[in-house]
Design a protein around this motif. Structure first.
Motif, PDB file in Angstrom:
ATOM      1  N   LYS A  46       0.822  -1.209   0.000  1.00 33.39           N
ATOM      2  CA  LYS A  46       0.000   0.000   0.000  1.00 33.39           C
ATOM      3  C   LYS A  46       0.863   1.269   0.000  1.00 33.39           C
ATOM      4  O   LYS A  46       1.674   1.464   0.909  1.00 33.39           O
ATOM      5  N   GLY A  53      -8.512   6.931  -1.738  1.00 31.70           N
ATOM      6  CA  GLY A  53      -8.770   6.617  -3.135  1.00 31.70           C
ATOM      7  C   GLY A  53      -7.572   5.936  -3.794  1.00 31.70           C
ATOM      8  O   GLY A  53      -7.463   5.869  -5.007  1.00 31.70           O
ATOM      9  N   ARG A  54      -6.650   5.389  -2.960  1.00 33.41           N
ATOM     10  CA  ARG A  54      -5.452   4.765  -3.512  1.00 33.41           C
ATOM     11  C   ARG A  54      -5.774   3.479  -4.243  1.00 33.41           C
ATOM     12  O   ARG A  54      -5.150   3.141  -5.245  1.00 33.41           O
ATOM     13  N   GLY A  55      -6.769   2.752  -3.693  1.00 33.54           N
ATOM     14  CA  GLY A  55      -7.150   1.466  -4.283  1.00 33.54           C
ATOM     15  C   GLY A  55      -7.451   1.607  -5.765  1.00 33.54           C
ATOM     16  O   GLY A  55      -6.924   0.861  -6.597  1.00 33.54           O
ATOM     17  N   GLU A  99       1.260  -5.358   4.085  1.00 37.53           N
ATOM     18  CA  GLU A  99       0.303  -5.858   5.070  1.00 37.53           C
ATOM     19  C   GLU A  99      -0.156  -7.262   4.674  1.00 37.53           C
ATOM     20  O   GLU A  99      -0.264  -7.581   3.484  1.00 37.53           O
ATOM     21  N   THR A 100      -0.468  -8.055   5.689  1.00 36.80           N
ATOM     22  CA  THR A 100      -1.033  -9.378   5.440  1.00 36.80           C
ATOM     23  C   THR A 100      -2.376  -9.236   4.728  1.00 36.80           C
ATOM     24  O   THR A 100      -3.177  -8.397   5.106  1.00 36.80           O
ATOM     25  N   VAL A 102      -6.053  -9.839   4.021  1.00 35.22           N
ATOM     26  CA  VAL A 102      -7.151 -10.251   4.890  1.00 35.22           C
ATOM     27  C   VAL A 102      -8.298 -10.760   4.015  1.00 35.22           C
ATOM     28  O   VAL A 102      -8.604 -10.177   2.980  1.00 35.22           O
ATOM     29  N   GLU A 107     -17.498  -5.166   4.242  1.00 39.16           N
ATOM     30  CA  GLU A 107     -16.809  -3.903   4.530  1.00 39.16           C
ATOM     31  C   GLU A 107     -17.792  -2.875   5.099  1.00 39.16           C
ATOM     32  O   GLU A 107     -18.908  -2.739   4.607  1.00 39.16           O
ATOM     33  N   ASP A 213      -8.120   0.146   6.830  1.00 38.95           N
ATOM     34  CA  ASP A 213      -7.540   1.416   6.421  1.00 38.95           C
ATOM     35  C   ASP A 213      -7.807   2.370   7.580  1.00 38.95           C
ATOM     36  O   ASP A 213      -8.786   2.196   8.317  1.00 38.95           O
TER      37      ASP A 213
HETATM   38  P1  ADP Z   1      -7.906   3.693  -0.107  1.00 37.36           P
HETATM   39  O1  ADP Z   1      -9.023   4.051   0.795  1.00 37.36           O
HETATM   40  O2  ADP Z   1      -6.858   4.767  -0.176  1.00 37.36           O
HETATM   41  O3  ADP Z   1      -8.360   3.264  -1.468  1.00 37.36           O
HETATM   42  P2  ADP Z   1      -7.637   1.232   1.437  1.00 37.36           P
HETATM   43  O4  ADP Z   1      -6.619   0.963   2.451  1.00 37.36           O
HETATM   44  O5  ADP Z   1      -9.017   1.497   1.926  1.00 37.36           O
HETATM   45  O6  ADP Z   1      -7.109   2.432   0.509  1.00 37.36           O
HETATM   46  O7  ADP Z   1      -7.642   0.028   0.414  1.00 37.36           O
HETATM   47  C1  ADP Z   1      -8.536  -0.065  -0.671  1.00 37.36           C
HETATM   48  C2  ADP Z   1      -9.207  -1.433  -0.669  1.00 37.36           C
HETATM   49  O8  ADP Z   1      -8.216  -2.441  -0.743  1.00 37.36           O
HETATM   50  C3  ADP Z   1      -9.980  -1.724   0.599  1.00 37.36           C
HETATM   51  O9  ADP Z   1     -11.308  -1.261   0.505  1.00 37.36           O
HETATM   52  C4  ADP Z   1      -9.917  -3.210   0.697  1.00 37.36           C
HETATM   53  O10 ADP Z   1     -10.953  -3.786  -0.092  1.00 37.36           O
HETATM   54  C5  ADP Z   1      -8.593  -3.559   0.042  1.00 37.36           C
HETATM   55  N1  ADP Z   1      -7.558  -3.816   1.075  1.00 37.36           N
HETATM   56  C6  ADP Z   1      -6.797  -2.904   1.714  1.00 37.36           C
HETATM   57  N2  ADP Z   1      -5.981  -3.475   2.611  1.00 37.36           N
HETATM   58  C7  ADP Z   1      -6.234  -4.809   2.555  1.00 37.36           C
HETATM   59  C8  ADP Z   1      -5.730  -5.952   3.247  1.00 37.36           C
HETATM   60  N3  ADP Z   1      -4.782  -5.872   4.181  1.00 37.36           N
HETATM   61  N4  ADP Z   1      -6.251  -7.137   2.908  1.00 37.36           N
HETATM   62  C9  ADP Z   1      -7.207  -7.262   1.965  1.00 37.36           C
HETATM   63  N5  ADP Z   1      -7.710  -6.230   1.291  1.00 37.36           N
HETATM   64  C10 ADP Z   1      -7.245  -5.015   1.556  1.00 37.36           C
END
Ligand code: ADP
Ligand code: MG
Length: 399
Positions: A46, A53-55, A99-100, A102, A107, A213
């Motif tokens: 990450k 909005g990084r995803g 990160e591991t 999950v 959600e 997050d």
């Molecule tokens: P952002 O809000 O900046 O897009 P997030 O940390 O919310 O970043 O990550 C975006 C999406 O990625 C999350 O909604 C989740 O579905 C997935 N995600 C993030 N971290 C993990 C994780 N450790 N394991 C599984 N899925 C993850």
């Protein structure tokens, strides 16, 4: 002040909020090494930037091996990540969090904000997690649950349970949610936060609840009592001029126009910006020198505004109550002598020691344009920026 996701997770974990196992890396090689240390078979890499909005922007990547982690990190490091929250200029990526992975079953959205209307901390939650809260409000408003906290008693368990039930969380997991909410609330109040956002908060396939997050914003005016939070500041994520200003005790906000403004007080700043736009121009910034500004502080402000490449005209508009016009004038003059700029400078002063201030300007020998009121100041600044006939006909100091 904003902090990174990994920092917010570390802070919240200290308040009993469950987060996945993770580790920080400053290079792709380190990212792969950190994954090996964490163990397991699947990870998420990450990008750490001060924006959500990084995803959707390629800043969150699932990986299954060392090589994948290295490749995903190489895509991120040193680049500007552009998400819908960063604006087109994006934010530089200099750290990634490994990160591991999950297994997500469901959600949720969980946010703590300061509600100025009720003057309370408000909890906003939704079963439509993963999307931005603005989108939830637009597309799934029915899923939003709100509750305010009575400050005299603090957040109570029953309120947390009510929210959890409204979100449709299974009774067997409600206690975990209560713990997370209480932890976020304590972190919010004890650390002087103005926002705590967990999006998504997830239920995993093995029925635990985790913050996947985390985002926290702190009250700048309370940072002095939290040195451990101030240390988390990452200037690489801030506007260069804004962070230089805050280092000098000035309040500065960068904007899109070409007229640099130096004013005192936020109210006058807004009025000046309005007057500029009414006169047909646009402010390049909002710079507040505050009260009791010394000549040195004013000079710093002028230098800072002149260092912005977009600034084609400077307007100094100070209504001196606690300030002194002569000090303001001295600051302007000293900065201009040193800068030897050809950017036109318009000065409007009113209040304390006005005559002394005008005298300093007059004696400076600098081509400073004076204005006697806000409207005139804004019109002259816009004229100067356009370099129109009205500007060329203006009397310039010394007359
Ligand atoms: P952002 O809000 O900046 O897009 P997030 O940390 O919310 O970043 O990550 C975006 C999406 O990625 C999350 O909604 C989740 O579905 C997935 N995600 C993030 N971290 C993990 C994780 N450790 N394991 C599984 N899925 C993850
Ligand atoms: Mg998120």
């Amino acid at each position: 002040m904003d902090i990174h996701e990994y920092q917010a997770k570390e802070l919240l974990a200290n308040f009993g909020v469950n987060v996945p196992l993770g580790a920080l890396a400053y290079s792709p090689e380190q990212a792969a090494y950190r994954a090996r240390e964490l163990g397991g078979e699947k990870w998420v890499v990450k990008a750490q930037v001060h924006a959500g909005g990084r995803g959707q922007a390629g800043g969150v990547k699932i990986c299954q091996s060392d090589t994948e982690i290295q490749a995903a990190s190489e895509q991120m490091f040193g680049r500007k990540l552009v998400t819908h929250q960063t604006g087109p200029e994006g934010r530089g990526v200099y750290r990634v969090y490994v990160e591991t992975l999950v297994q997500i079953e469901k959600e949720f959205y969980l946010g703590f904000v300061l509600d100025r209307v009720s003057q309370r901390i408000m909890i906003v939650a939704s079963s439509a997690g993963g999307m931005e809260v603005e989108d939830i409000a637009a597309e799934e408003p029915g899923t939003i649950v709100r509750a305010t906290v009575e400050p005299a008693v603090g957040l109570r368990d029953f309120q947390c349970r009510q929210i959890a039930f409204k979100l449709g969380i299974d009774a067997s997991m409600v206690q975990q949610v209560v713990r997370i909410m209480l932890g976020c609330y304590r972190a919010f109040t004890e650390l002087d936060a103005t926002m705590v956002e967990i999006n998504p908060l997830v239920v995993t396939s093995d029925h635990s609840i985790l913050a996947l997050d985390a985002k926290m914003t702190f009250d700048d005016n309370a940072l002095f009592r939290h040195p451990q939070i101030s240390e988390l500041r990452d200037k690489s994520q801030e506007d260069v001029l804004e962070s230089r200003a805050s280092d000098r005790g000035l309040r500065y906000v960068a904007m899109k126009g070409n007229i640099g403004c130096i004013v005192n007080g936020a109210g006058l700043a807004l009025a000046t910006m309005d007057a500029i736009s009414q006169a047909g121009g646009q402010a390049a910034n909002f710079l507040d020198i505050g009260g009791g500004a010394t000549a040195d502080r004013v000079a710093k402000a002028v230098r800072l505004v002149l260092s912005d490449q977009n600034v084609q005209t400077v307007l100094v508009n100070v209504f001196a109550g606690i300030n002194r016009c002569d000090w303001v004038a001295e600051g302007v003059v000293s900065a201009l002598h040193e800068a030897a700029t050809d950017v036109p400078v318009i000065v409007r002063l009113a209040g304390n020691n006005l005559e002394e201030g005008q005298m300093v300007l007059a004696k400076s020998g600098l081509p400073i344009i004076r204005a006697s009121n806000l409207k005139e100041a804004a019109e002259r600044a816009v004229s100067a920026w356009r370099n129109d006939a009205a500007f060329r006909a203006l009397p310039v100091l010394p007359t």
